[in-house]
Design an enzyme around this catalytic site. Structure first.
Site, mmCIF file in Angstrom:
data_model
loop_
_atom_site.group_PDB
_atom_site.id
_atom_site.type_symbol
_atom_site.label_atom_id
_atom_site.label_comp_id
_atom_site.label_asym_id
_atom_site.label_seq_id
_atom_site.Cartn_x
_atom_site.Cartn_y
_atom_site.Cartn_z
ATOM 1 N N HIS A 108 0.782 -1.086 -0.142
ATOM 2 C CA HIS A 108 -0.121 -0.033 -0.019
ATOM 3 C C HIS A 108 0.779 1.179 0.113
ATOM 4 O O HIS A 108 2.101 0.952 0.327
ATOM 5 C CB HIS A 108 -0.850 -0.095 1.254
ATOM 6 N N GLN A 173 -4.219 3.755 4.228
ATOM 7 C CA GLN A 173 -3.139 3.115 3.536
ATOM 8 C C GLN A 173 -3.787 2.374 2.465
ATOM 9 O O GLN A 173 -3.964 0.992 2.498
ATOM 10 C CB GLN A 173 -2.493 2.207 4.433
ATOM 11 N N ASP A 205 7.087 -6.428 3.835
ATOM 12 C CA ASP A 205 6.117 -6.277 4.612
ATOM 13 C C ASP A 205 4.965 -7.025 3.852
ATOM 14 O O ASP A 205 4.779 -6.878 2.829
ATOM 15 C CB ASP A 205 5.798 -4.985 4.544
ATOM 16 N N LEU A 210 0.208 -8.504 -0.099
ATOM 17 C CA LEU A 210 0.918 -7.771 -1.172
ATOM 18 C C LEU A 210 0.380 -8.623 -2.545
ATOM 19 O O LEU A 210 0.381 -8.050 -3.803
ATOM 20 C CB LEU A 210 2.504 -7.880 -1.225
ATOM 21 N N GLU A 212 -1.802 -10.677 -3.000
ATOM 22 C CA GLU A 212 -3.362 -11.211 -3.320
ATOM 23 C C GLU A 212 -3.974 -10.564 -4.280
ATOM 24 O O GLU A 212 -3.714 -9.230 -4.363
ATOM 25 C CB GLU A 212 -4.191 -11.036 -1.826
ATOM 26 N N GLU A 248 7.508 -11.174 5.852
ATOM 27 C CA GLU A 248 6.413 -11.515 6.903
ATOM 28 C C GLU A 248 5.460 -12.254 6.191
ATOM 29 O O GLU A 248 4.523 -11.298 5.509
ATOM 30 C CB GLU A 248 5.978 -10.007 7.275
ATOM 31 N N ASP A 319 5.685 -5.279 16.445
ATOM 32 C CA ASP A 319 4.272 -5.244 16.287
ATOM 33 C C ASP A 319 3.784 -5.785 17.527
ATOM 34 O O ASP A 319 4.469 -6.051 18.512
ATOM 35 C CB ASP A 319 3.626 -5.972 15.251
HETATM 36 C C1 GLC Z 1 3.086 -5.153 8.878
HETATM 37 C C2 GLC Z 1 4.034 -4.493 9.766
HETATM 38 C C3 GLC Z 1 3.188 -3.506 10.457
HETATM 39 C C4 GLC Z 1 2.343 -2.699 9.685
HETATM 40 C C5 GLC Z 1 1.710 -3.460 8.571
HETATM 41 C C6 GLC Z 1 1.188 -2.302 7.573
HETATM 42 O O1 GLC Z 1 2.206 -5.877 9.458
HETATM 43 O O2 GLC Z 1 4.765 -5.220 10.718
HETATM 44 O O3 GLC Z 1 3.913 -2.829 11.393
HETATM 45 O O4 GLC Z 1 1.365 -1.866 10.636
HETATM 46 O O5 GLC Z 1 2.525 -4.420 7.801
HETATM 47 O O6 GLC Z 1 2.301 -1.942 6.813
#
Ligand code: GLC
Ligand code: CA
Length: 566
Positions: A108, A173, A205, A210, A212, A248, A319
């Site tokens: 985003h 976002q 991230d 990303l 989908e 992630e 997080d």
């Molecule tokens: C990931 C990051 C988190 C963030 C989110 C959106 O989950 O770890 O901190 O808020 O992506 O970018």
């Protein structure tokens, strides 16, 4: 182990350290951390033994999601410095043997990004299709919303242009449309840009989001998202062969492992590393229950990554400490043990606490967790401040509770800045975990400190290639509270034993690999040598409450050369 392999595949025994420039060190006295300050603190990272720094987003931002809402992918947030300062940092880090990677946040943009401003200016605008629009949102309601405290839908109505846009995270976002060829080109340009400035890869991230393509109408004609991820990896490899993608992906094991690459090909051509969210969550369940079995079960389920890939292991990230992959009852158990107050919990799925306060500062339990981090197979990833045993500040908003300024000295402003703490991006920690009690300056001078212990863990981990490179298996211990695993590489064998119980345990371990009468050397405690197998080939290992041992087995123990990677 051949030395070329160990240096080419550097990530396999790396020590990754995640930090936010904004809260690490202020270099110009305005109360906000910056690249100049970070560069001054490089010695701390060197002494700790860090080999790779992961920079959280440092790009221009609207600060709606602590920098994860970016308004320019090609710049540095002016509060943190300039591109010149960034480059000086990367150069200094590399000179000291530390690689640098950074967050790649391209699921985003910020709603204030010029692309989105243009996109929403009208349905015919140049960037309209860079985002995902619909006339009517699907009737899913809040399903799939990542921030349920603030959002109740993935779709937000844009009045000006009369359509709804997709946003996985906050409505500020908007999600990029990765099926659009121009967006794809732009993403490679962003990666290429930072690679050219010296980055050794990216922490990617929100990878599943990303990739989908569900919301996109023509998605069916598009290539497999995994092909796209493999394309990104190939692109990065062409630009810089040593680069990594640390992804992630918080999904069940099988689904996560798919992101290493096509399992049928064993090529490992997508993410170089995936965070192990499952073992992390089960470790907390094991700690809460004083029972090693939940963690052991996770490790047994965990798919082996392709040869050159690796899991990335962690105790907590930046997080909320998510517990979303535990059952409701299991999560309730962890909440009851480690975060009983509503205020310690976030989004009903996680904790906004750091480990030391969760265990009331019990050093034994803190060490147990980090001993696991450095002995279980996977690349260890530390979040800044963990090396000191920093706590959280629940007075800070949401996730900010664990993103407080780094504690350098016992002074009022923690050595973080010369400015008034009231101006800091997040408040300092107070109480039992305040800078007066927990700081780098004092712990550096104290051989008994947690920091000194972490330095020792890292030193041993780095010189014990079996841990990072070896095959491993879990051993039967006969005690539910005790986890034992053995790692082998070449002719080296290393055993790690961890006691989750608050009482001592003696375990009898059978090592098929050990020679009868073989010896063991304690890698962490030189005074504790000469452990011998019994007549029946069994080893007896004594463990104090929450105790742990790293033991080298067999003949190489007698050989001072044995710590050199083979
Ligand atoms: C990931 C990051 C988190 C963030 C989110 C959106 O989950 O770890 O901190 O808020 O992506 O970018
Ligand atoms: Ca500053």
């Amino acid at each position: 182990m051949r030395l070329t392999r160990t240096s080419d595949l550097w990530w396999k025994n790396a020590v990754v350290y995640c930090l936010d420039v904004e809260t690490y060190q202020d270099g110009n006295g305005d109360g906000i951390g910056d690249f100049a300050g970070l560069t001054q603190r490089i010695d701390h990272l060197v002494r700790l033994g860090v080999t790779c720094v992961w920079l959280m987003p440092f790009y221009p931002t609207r600060e709606r999601d602590d920098g994860y809402d970016i308004t320019d992918f090609y710049g540095v947030d002016p509060r943190l410095g300039t591109l010149g300062d960034f480059t000086e940092f990367v150069r200094t880090a590399r000179d000291r043997g530390i690689r640098v990677i950074a967050d790649l946040v391209v699921n985003h943009t910020s709603e204030e990004h010029p692309w989105f401003k243009d996109a929403r200016s009208g349905r015919d605008s140049t960037h309209r299709d860079w985002y995902v629009w619909k006339d009517q949102p699907p009737p899913d309601g809040p399903q799939g919303v990542v921030f349920p405290d603030a959002e109740d839908s993935l779709w937000e109505y844009d009045k000006g242009s009369g359509q709804y846009y997709l946003h996985r995270f906050y409505k500020q976002q908007p999600d990029l449309n990765v099926t659009h060829p121009e967006v794809r080109d732009e993403i490679t340009r962003i990666m290429g840009f930072w690679t050219e400035l010296g980055l050794s890869g990216f922490r990617v991230d929100a990878v599943p989001f990303l990739l989908e393509t569900d919301g996109q109408s023509d998605a069916k004609e598009l290539p497999d998202p995994h092909e796209y991820l493999a394309d990104l990896r190939a692109f990065l490899g062409r630009r810089n062969g040593e680069s990594v993608l640390l992804g992630e992906v918080n999904l069940p094991y099988d689904a996560t492992a798919r992101f290493f690459g096509d399992p049928s090909s064993d090529r490992g051509d997508e993410l170089t590393m995936c965070f192990d969210f499952i073992a992390m969550q089960r470790m907390y369940l094991s700690m809460a229950r004083h029972d090693a079995r939940p963690l052991a079960a996770a490790l047994r389920e965990r798919p082996e990554p392709p040869r050159d890939a690796h899991w990335a292991t962690f105790v907590r990230n930046h997080d909320e400490l998510t517990l979303d992959k535990l059952s409701d009852d299991e999560r309730a158990e962890v909440f009851a043990s480690f975060g009983p107050d509503k205020d310690m919990q976030l989004y009903d799925r996680g904790l906004r606490r750091r480990l030391p306060p969760m265990v009331d500062g019990d050093r034994r339990r803190v060490e147990l967790a980090y001993s696991l981090l450095f002995t279980l197979p996977g690349t260890p990833v530390l979040f800044y401040g963990e090396e000191l045993g920093m706590g959280e500040n629940l007075a800070a908003q949401g996730r900010q509770a664990v993103r407080t300024p780094m504690q350098w000295t016992p002074q009022k402003a923690a050595g973080f800045s010369t400015a008034d703490p009231a101006t800091f991006p997040n408040p300092l920690v107070d109480g039992a975990f305040s800078p007066q009690k927990i700081n780098v300056y004092e712990q550096s001078r104290d051989p008994a400190s947690l920091l000194s212990r972490m330095r020792l863990f890292i030193e041993r981990y780095r010189e014990t290639p079996e841990l990072a490179w070896g095959d491993y298996r879990l051993l039967t211990t006969g005690q539910d509270a005790v986890l034992a695993h053995v790692c082998r590489a070449g002719d080296g064998t290393v055993l790690a034993v961890h006691n989750f119980a608050d009482r001592p345990h003696t375990v009898r371990l059978e090592l098929t690999d050990a020679e009868p009468g073989g010896r063991m050397t304690d890698l962490l405690d030189e005074a504790h040598t000469g452990l011998k197998a019994d007549e029946d080939g069994m080893f007896h290992v004594d463990l104090p409450p929450y105790g742990y041992r790293w033991l080298r087995v067999g003949t190489p123990a007698d050989d001072p050369e044995s710590i050199v990677p083979r």
